[in-house]
Design an enzyme around this catalytic site. Sequence first.
Site, mmCIF file in Angstrom:
data_model
loop_
_atom_site.group_PDB
_atom_site.id
_atom_site.type_symbol
_atom_site.label_atom_id
_atom_site.label_comp_id
_atom_site.label_asym_id
_atom_site.label_seq_id
_atom_site.Cartn_x
_atom_site.Cartn_y
_atom_site.Cartn_z
ATOM 1 N N GLU A 163 3.873 1.618 2.520
ATOM 2 C CA GLU A 163 4.186 1.314 3.936
ATOM 3 C C GLU A 163 5.863 1.093 4.122
ATOM 4 O OE1 GLU A 163 1.730 -1.401 5.642
ATOM 5 O OE2 GLU A 163 -0.152 -0.137 5.093
ATOM 6 N N ASN A 204 2.287 5.559 -0.229
ATOM 7 C CA ASN A 204 1.128 5.489 0.724
ATOM 8 C C ASN A 204 1.688 5.016 1.870
ATOM 9 O OD1 ASN A 204 -1.875 5.548 0.900
ATOM 10 N ND2 ASN A 204 -1.717 3.295 0.897
ATOM 11 N N HIS A 240 -5.706 5.426 9.129
ATOM 12 C CA HIS A 240 -6.313 4.589 9.970
ATOM 13 C C HIS A 240 -6.362 5.165 11.216
ATOM 14 C CE1 HIS A 240 -7.025 1.450 6.871
ATOM 15 N NE2 HIS A 240 -5.897 1.562 6.454
ATOM 16 N N GLU A 269 -7.222 5.748 3.200
ATOM 17 C CA GLU A 269 -7.845 4.451 3.700
ATOM 18 C C GLU A 269 -8.443 4.772 4.928
ATOM 19 O OE1 GLU A 269 -4.650 1.415 4.013
ATOM 20 O OE2 GLU A 269 -4.138 1.748 2.007
ATOM 21 N N ASP A 271 -10.600 5.137 8.204
ATOM 22 C CA ASP A 271 -11.383 4.578 9.494
ATOM 23 C C ASP A 271 -11.094 5.039 10.620
ATOM 24 O OD1 ASP A 271 -9.566 2.713 9.703
ATOM 25 O OD2 ASP A 271 -10.251 1.202 8.592
HETATM 26 O O1 9MR Z 1 -8.306 -4.492 3.810
HETATM 27 C C1 9MR Z 1 -7.156 -5.376 3.551
HETATM 28 C C2 9MR Z 1 -7.499 -6.700 4.239
HETATM 29 O O2 9MR Z 1 -8.690 -7.191 3.811
HETATM 30 C C3 9MR Z 1 -6.276 -7.853 4.073
HETATM 31 O O3 9MR Z 1 -6.655 -8.745 5.056
HETATM 32 C C4 9MR Z 1 -5.056 -6.991 4.845
HETATM 33 C C5 9MR Z 1 -3.962 -7.801 4.649
HETATM 34 O O4 9MR Z 1 -2.749 -7.335 5.051
HETATM 35 O O5 9MR Z 1 -4.839 -5.562 4.111
HETATM 36 C C6 9MR Z 1 -5.948 -4.901 4.346
HETATM 37 O O6 9MR Z 1 -5.611 -3.386 3.606
HETATM 38 C C7 9MR Z 1 -4.587 -2.940 4.241
HETATM 39 C C8 9MR Z 1 -3.971 -1.968 3.136
HETATM 40 O O7 9MR Z 1 -3.648 -3.110 1.894
HETATM 41 C C9 9MR Z 1 -2.606 -1.313 3.558
HETATM 42 N N1 9MR Z 1 -2.993 -0.491 4.541
HETATM 43 C C10 9MR Z 1 -3.576 -1.196 5.883
HETATM 44 C C11 9MR Z 1 -5.000 -1.881 5.213
HETATM 45 C C12 9MR Z 1 -5.654 -2.721 6.522
HETATM 46 O O8 9MR Z 1 -4.771 -3.848 6.884
#
Ligand code: 9MR
Length: 464
Positions: A163, A204, A240, A269, A271
């Site tokens: 990101e 990513n 997402h 990722e 969804d």
């Molecule tokens: O799925 C992850 C969640 O459990 C955490 O609380 C969160 C914290 O920022 O991160 C989530 O995963 C993220 C991923 O690492 C990067 N892209 C966005 C995802 C969803 O927030």
Amino acid sequence: MPSPLRPRLAAVLALSLGALLAVTALVVRPASAASTLNQLAKAQGRYFGSATDNPELSDTAYTAILGSDEFGAITPGNSMKWDATEPSQGQFSYAGGDAVVNFAKAHNQIVRGHTLLWHNQLPGWLTSGNWTAAQLTSILQNHIANVAGHYKGQVYSWDVVNEPFNDDGTYRSDLWYNTLGTDYIATALKAARAADPNAKLYINDYNIDGLGAKSDAMYNLVKSLKAQGVPIDGVGFQGHLAIQYGFPTNMAQNLQRFADLGVDVAITELDVRMVLPTDATKVATQAQYYTNVVKACLAVSRCVGITIWDYTDKYSWIPGVFSGQGSALPWDENLAKKPDVYGAINTALGGSGGGGTTPPPATGCKVAYSANDWGSGFTATITITNGSSAINGWTLKYSYAGNQTLSQGWSGTWSQSGKDVTVTNASWNGTLAAGASTSVGANFTYTGANTAPTAFTVNGTTCT
Ligand code: 9MR
């Protein structure tokens, strides 16, 4: 008098029957060989994977599906991030990440390492330090040397940089960019290559799935890294998505332009969320989004695979972050496949659906509600009586008028969003014959009035 022809006829018949059975067996077996998501993806040279997280690994019903051949790849949702792997400077901790890697190994799955560098989930020692550029560079190199070194040979790929961009395509203002400018990206990639030469190195990001300012920025970055000879093997498109925001513009064309730069692409990722409650129209749109993503990946030969951001609503990050939204994944919170969504993915991958059928409406259903009230709380007991045809799976919905708040439910999965309560069947009481009943219960707290609800639906049908 016995005819000499009879035994021969019987033998011929027996032979033909044997041949017929053998042919049937031959015809039937290949059709059922590739039917799960990863088997189907694999047949096309890709993988289909899921994210997971360590607390979920003790849920045996959940791991039974995670470890099944629906999934050929696993991404740890949290346990390889910086706050988990280097909580104090120079002190590395791999227990969580190792548990995920061991799970994947035990189930013959590859691992997408996630993530070596992000703006989020950084430990306090790192964010509160007032680092010079030289100090921060060496902290970054040391972190990657250790973490990617620890997992050397055990991960298929690393999301080395996660990101880096804002939605308008400018660089995100964070610790890395503010201290090191854009150099941190090449520094991280080079450190990762040195630590694990065989891992595929990815950048990513989200909202780069379609054409637009943010994906243009990523495209220009990858192009310039390639031109400078910085190691970069892939771009991860998080995926997402939300049905209320529309489908990304020209996704396949977007993936292809990255592939044309000489990198792999992956959906990392995926969804597809919606504003709750679900309804048939929203689910149809969601299923179409999943179909579109799978088809976009399959249209690009360098699209190596698709990962969903956990496979079940039970462990989705969505409701905790986007209030009132959810139902984003192909398995529901009871770990049951959603026929439409799972079926759409399976079909798009070349399968025959396989998610079962949507439970029919419970025509003629009845619901009886009673409350045992002690002034500040109550136990609700609800008996559902099925209507005129058997159902296999049910969802009960109703609403309270006051501030009744769910504390704990049983005999089904209870959830509450504002005044709306949803109960779905437990594994053992989902099948109801015509006229059959089942009871569920829950405790609530409240203040003020506790008026009993009067309107109930089961599988979308209003019950009396
Ligand atoms: O799925 C992850 C969640 O459990 C955490 O609380 C969160 C914290 O920022 O991160 C989530 O995963 C993220 C991923 O690492 C990067 N892209 C966005 C995802 C969803 O927030």
